[in-house]
Design an enzyme around this catalytic site. Sequence first.
Site, PDB file in Angstrom:
ATOM      1  N   GLY A 120       2.290 -23.428  20.102  1.00  0.00           N
ATOM      2  CA  GLY A 120       2.499 -22.907  21.453  1.00  0.00           C
ATOM      3  C   GLY A 120       1.185 -22.517  22.100  1.00  0.00           C
ATOM      4  N   GLY A 184     -11.150  -8.466  -4.252  1.00  0.00           N
ATOM      5  CA  GLY A 184     -10.349  -7.595  -3.401  1.00  0.00           C
ATOM      6  C   GLY A 184      -9.282  -6.873  -4.201  1.00  0.00           C
ATOM      7  CB  VAL A 187      -1.444  -4.765  -0.599  1.00  0.00           C
ATOM      8  CG1 VAL A 187      -0.016  -5.186  -0.886  1.00  0.00           C
ATOM      9  CG2 VAL A 187      -1.489  -3.329  -0.100  1.00  0.00           C
ATOM     10  CD  GLU A 207     -12.186  -3.340  -2.951  1.00  0.00           C
ATOM     11  OE1 GLU A 207     -12.815  -3.079  -1.900  1.00  0.00           O
ATOM     12  OE2 GLU A 207     -11.209  -4.118  -2.995  1.00  0.00           O
ATOM     13  CB  VAL A 273     -11.762 -10.103   1.307  1.00  0.00           C
ATOM     14  CG1 VAL A 273     -12.356 -10.127  -0.081  1.00  0.00           C
ATOM     15  CG2 VAL A 273     -11.853 -11.494   1.955  1.00  0.00           C
ATOM     16  N   GLY A 274      -8.504  -9.346   2.843  1.00  0.00           N
ATOM     17  CA  GLY A 274      -7.927  -8.975   4.131  1.00  0.00           C
ATOM     18  C   GLY A 274      -7.519 -10.173   4.975  1.00  0.00           C
ATOM     19  NE  ARG A 275      -2.392 -12.305   6.579  1.00  0.00           N
ATOM     20  CZ  ARG A 275      -2.244 -13.521   6.055  1.00  0.00           C
ATOM     21  NH1 ARG A 275      -2.568 -13.748   4.797  1.00  0.00           N
ATOM     22  NH2 ARG A 275      -1.788 -14.511   6.801  1.00  0.00           N
ATOM     23  CG  ASP A 315       0.081  -9.315  10.608  1.00  0.00           C
ATOM     24  OD1 ASP A 315       0.705  -8.238  10.583  1.00  0.00           O
ATOM     25  OD2 ASP A 315      -0.060 -10.041   9.601  1.00  0.00           O
ATOM     26  CG  HIS A 447      22.448  13.988 -12.931  1.00  0.00           C
ATOM     27  ND1 HIS A 447      21.112  14.066 -13.258  1.00  0.00           N
ATOM     28  CD2 HIS A 447      23.136  14.087 -14.101  1.00  0.00           C
ATOM     29  CE1 HIS A 447      20.985  14.224 -14.563  1.00  0.00           C
ATOM     30  NE2 HIS A 447      22.211  14.244 -15.096  1.00  0.00           N
TER      31      HIS A 447
END
Length: 468
Positions: A120, A184, A187, A207, A273-275, A315, A447
Site C-alpha cells: 500500500g 542481544g 525479549v 549484550e 538488537v531491536g526493531r 510499531d 486455592h
Amino acid sequence: MDTYDVVVIGGGPAGYVAAIRAAQLGFKVACIDSFERNGKPALGGTCLNVGCIPSKAMLDSSEKYEMITHEAAEHGIQVQGASIDLNKMLARKDGVVEKMSGGVTFLFKKNKVASLHGLGKLERQEGDTWIVSVAGTEVAAKNVIVATGSSPRSLPGVQFSERVVENSGALTLPEVPQKLGVIGAGVIGVELGSVWRRLGASVTVLEALPGFLMAADAAISKAALREFQKQGLDFHFGVQIGAIEDTGSSVKVTYTENGQDVQAEFDRLIVAVGRVPHTAGLGAETVGLQLDERGFVKVDAHFRTNLKGVYAIGDVIGGAMLAHKAEDEGVALAEQLAGKAGHVNYDAVPWVIYTSPEIAWAGLTEQEAVKRGLKVKTGQFPFTANGRATGHGDTRGFVKVVADADTDRILGVHMLGGGVSELIAEAVSVMEFGGSAEDLARTVHAHPTLSEAVKEAAMAVDKRAIHA
C-alpha cells in the site's frame, strides 16, 4: 475506483484489529497487506507469521522436550530414548501459524472487510479523499490508517544470511546448532536462545548494555539472570561487537569485553538488537508524511499524523513494540473515528518474556517510582511458599507489588515464575481501575492456585502475608 470509509495499510495486530473494529462500527473498510508465506498472502503481520505465535509454539515444544528428558522422573514417569524430530516440530509450528492466519482471513470475511494484497502506498489527496495504490490499482478513502509495523534491526555492515539470522530465520533453523550465538539479551534474544538451548544447543548471549533486562525491576532481573545462568545460558554484558564473518560453514564474531578483544565462532548467529519502523514503499516522502528523527511516524495523542485524514498506530509510531499495545491502539482509533472515546492506558501495558521461568510486569518498577520522587512500599511473595507451584514441581521466582506509601495505590506489579504471563492480567485489571494493594489483598483467590502468590504479595505490602 473503489471507495472506502477507511483504508488500513498493514495487516498485523494493529492493522487487522483496527479494520475489524471499524467494520463493526459501520464503516466500509479495506485492509492492504503485502505479507506472504509460501508464496501466498498471509494476514497477521510479523507477530502472527514470524514472531509471537510461531516462537511460542517452539517454546512450548522445547519445554515439553525438556520436561520429558529432565523432569518426568521426579513425577515417577520413566521415559527412555526421547529424541527430537526437528522437521516435525517445525511443521507443527507452521501449522499453528497457518491456522491463526486463516482465522484472520475468516474474520475479515465475517466482518465484510475487503482484503487487498500488495504494497500500500499513499499517492495523493483529492479534496477530503486519499488515493492509495496497491498492486497496480488505486482505491480511495476518507480515512487512512498506517499500520505498517516494524522490521528487524541489523548491525552496521552485517547482512542476514543462512547462518546469520534475525527472528524469522531463528524459527526455521534446519538443525539444532552445537554452538549458537545470540547478539542481544532482550525479549527476542532470550526467548529464542532459550528454545535452542533446551533442544541441545550451547548458547552464548552477547549484550551491549552493562546489565540484564534493565527495563525490568532490579529484583526480577537479578533473579531471572541467575535462573537462566543455571540453565546454561552464557551471558556477556557490556560487549562491543566488532566484525561478523559468515565463512559459509560457521560465523566468526569479534567483540570487545572488559577492554579485551575476543573472537568466538558459532554454527549459527541470531541478531536480536531491536526493531525499526517499517515505512519503505509507503510514499511518506511523496505526500509529506512527517517522520521523527528515528523514522517513526509522528502522531498526536489521538493517532493523527500531520496529514488530515491520515492516522498511524502500532510499531510504526514507536513506544512499546508489543502486539497487544498495537491491538488496543487499533480499537481506540477505530472508536475515535466513530465519535467514541477510545483510549489506551500506556501506564498499564503488560510486558511478558516467555522464557522458563516466565517474566511479566506492568507499571513502574520500584527504582522508577523512587526516581520520580514517589514514596513507595513493596510486598514480595515467593512461589516456594505456594502450594500449587510446589505441586507443579516449579517453585522458581516470586511476585512483587509496588504501591504508593501514602495512598496505597498500586504503581507496578512484577513477576518471575511459571505461568506469570497469565497472572499479570489480574494486576493490570486492578491498576486500570486505580486499585490499591489492599483491594488486591482482600480479593478472594481460589486455592490452590498460582494466583494466590499475587494476593499474598499484595498482603505483604502491609507486612501481613500469611504463608511466608
